[in-house]
Design an enzyme around this catalytic site. Structure first.
Site, short mmCIF file in Angstrom:
data_model
loop_
_atom_site.label_atom_id
_atom_site.label_comp_id
_atom_site.label_asym_id
_atom_site.label_seq_id
_atom_site.Cartn_x
_atom_site.Cartn_y
_atom_site.Cartn_z
N ASP A 31 10.19 -13.11 -1.60
CA ASP A 31 9.76 -13.50 -0.25
C ASP A 31 8.24 -13.51 -0.20
O ASP A 31 7.57 -12.62 -0.74
CB ASP A 31 10.33 -12.51 0.78
CG ASP A 31 10.26 -13.05 2.18
OD1 ASP A 31 11.33 -13.35 2.77
OD2 ASP A 31 9.14 -13.21 2.72
N ASN A 86 20.27 -13.34 8.30
CA ASN A 86 19.99 -13.61 9.71
C ASN A 86 20.62 -14.95 10.07
O ASN A 86 20.46 -15.94 9.34
CB ASN A 86 18.48 -13.66 9.96
CG ASN A 86 17.83 -12.31 9.72
OD1 ASN A 86 18.39 -11.27 10.05
ND2 ASN A 86 16.62 -12.32 9.17
N GLN A 93 16.58 -15.71 12.41
CA GLN A 93 16.54 -16.76 11.39
C GLN A 93 15.40 -17.73 11.71
O GLN A 93 15.33 -18.26 12.83
CB GLN A 93 17.88 -17.51 11.31
CG GLN A 93 17.89 -18.53 10.18
CD GLN A 93 19.27 -19.20 9.97
OE1 GLN A 93 20.19 -18.99 10.76
NE2 GLN A 93 19.36 -19.99 8.92
N VAL A 95 14.23 -19.92 8.89
CA VAL A 95 14.41 -21.03 7.96
C VAL A 95 15.90 -21.38 7.96
O VAL A 95 16.74 -20.54 7.62
CB VAL A 95 13.95 -20.66 6.54
CG1 VAL A 95 14.16 -21.83 5.59
CG2 VAL A 95 12.46 -20.24 6.53
N HIS A 99 20.22 -18.07 3.52
CA HIS A 99 19.58 -17.22 2.51
C HIS A 99 19.99 -15.77 2.70
O HIS A 99 20.14 -15.30 3.82
CB HIS A 99 18.06 -17.37 2.53
CG HIS A 99 17.44 -17.24 3.89
ND1 HIS A 99 17.48 -18.26 4.82
CD2 HIS A 99 16.79 -16.22 4.49
CE1 HIS A 99 16.87 -17.89 5.92
NE2 HIS A 99 16.45 -16.64 5.76
N HIS A 101 18.69 -12.08 2.21
CA HIS A 101 17.53 -11.22 1.93
C HIS A 101 18.05 -10.02 1.13
O HIS A 101 18.96 -9.32 1.57
CB HIS A 101 16.93 -10.65 3.22
CG HIS A 101 16.27 -11.63 4.12
ND1 HIS A 101 14.91 -11.80 4.18
CD2 HIS A 101 16.79 -12.48 5.04
CE1 HIS A 101 14.61 -12.71 5.09
NE2 HIS A 101 15.74 -13.14 5.63
#
Ligand code: AMP
Length: 113
Positions: A31, A86, A93, A95, A99, A101
């Site tokens: 990240d 998220n 969220q 993006v 995904h 994390h």
């Protein structure tokens, strides 16, 4: 929408990333604004916006993302770690390309904000 995200551009090679893992189904990279000593994102190559749009056919892919997260966590000597997805703007969220994390390397409190 997903094709235009920053993660779509990372997948296409248009934007660089600090890659830690790659296979035919997913890509993992650090990240850019880490919130823990280890903060890695695992993303599917398939452009899925979020958990709100997953389909039955994505079942195996979603499991694969978690197995890859575990592999990377263990490669980083993490025994205790957190996987976060998220989902939606009000859940944090930013993006809209699914995904996971992977976070660890410090005490992680609960609940998150
Ligand atoms: P979320 O808020 O759950 O959508 O998470 C998006 C994450 O992507 C954030 O933690 C950002 O710091 C991270 N991020 C955004 N742009 C990049 C980038 N170019 N490379 C790596 N991570 C990024």
């Amino acid at each position: 929408m997903t094709g235009e995200t920053i993660f779509g551009k990372i997948l296409s090679g248009e934007i660089p990333c600090d890659e830690v893992y790659s296979d035919d189904q997913c890509l993992a990279f650090r990240d850019i604004a880490p919130q823990a000593p280890v903060h890695i994102l695992v993303i599917p190559r398939k452009p899925i916006e979020s958990l709100n749009t997953i389909q039955e056919e994505d079942e195996g892919l979603l499991g694969h993302l978690l197995l890859v997260a575990k592999k990377i966590a263990h490669q980083n000597d993490l025994k205790d770690w957190r996987a976060v997805i998220n989902t939606g703007a009000e859940a944090g969220q930013t993006v809209f390309h699914l995904h996971v994390h992977l976070m660890g390397g410090r005490l992680l409190t609960w609940p998150p904000g």
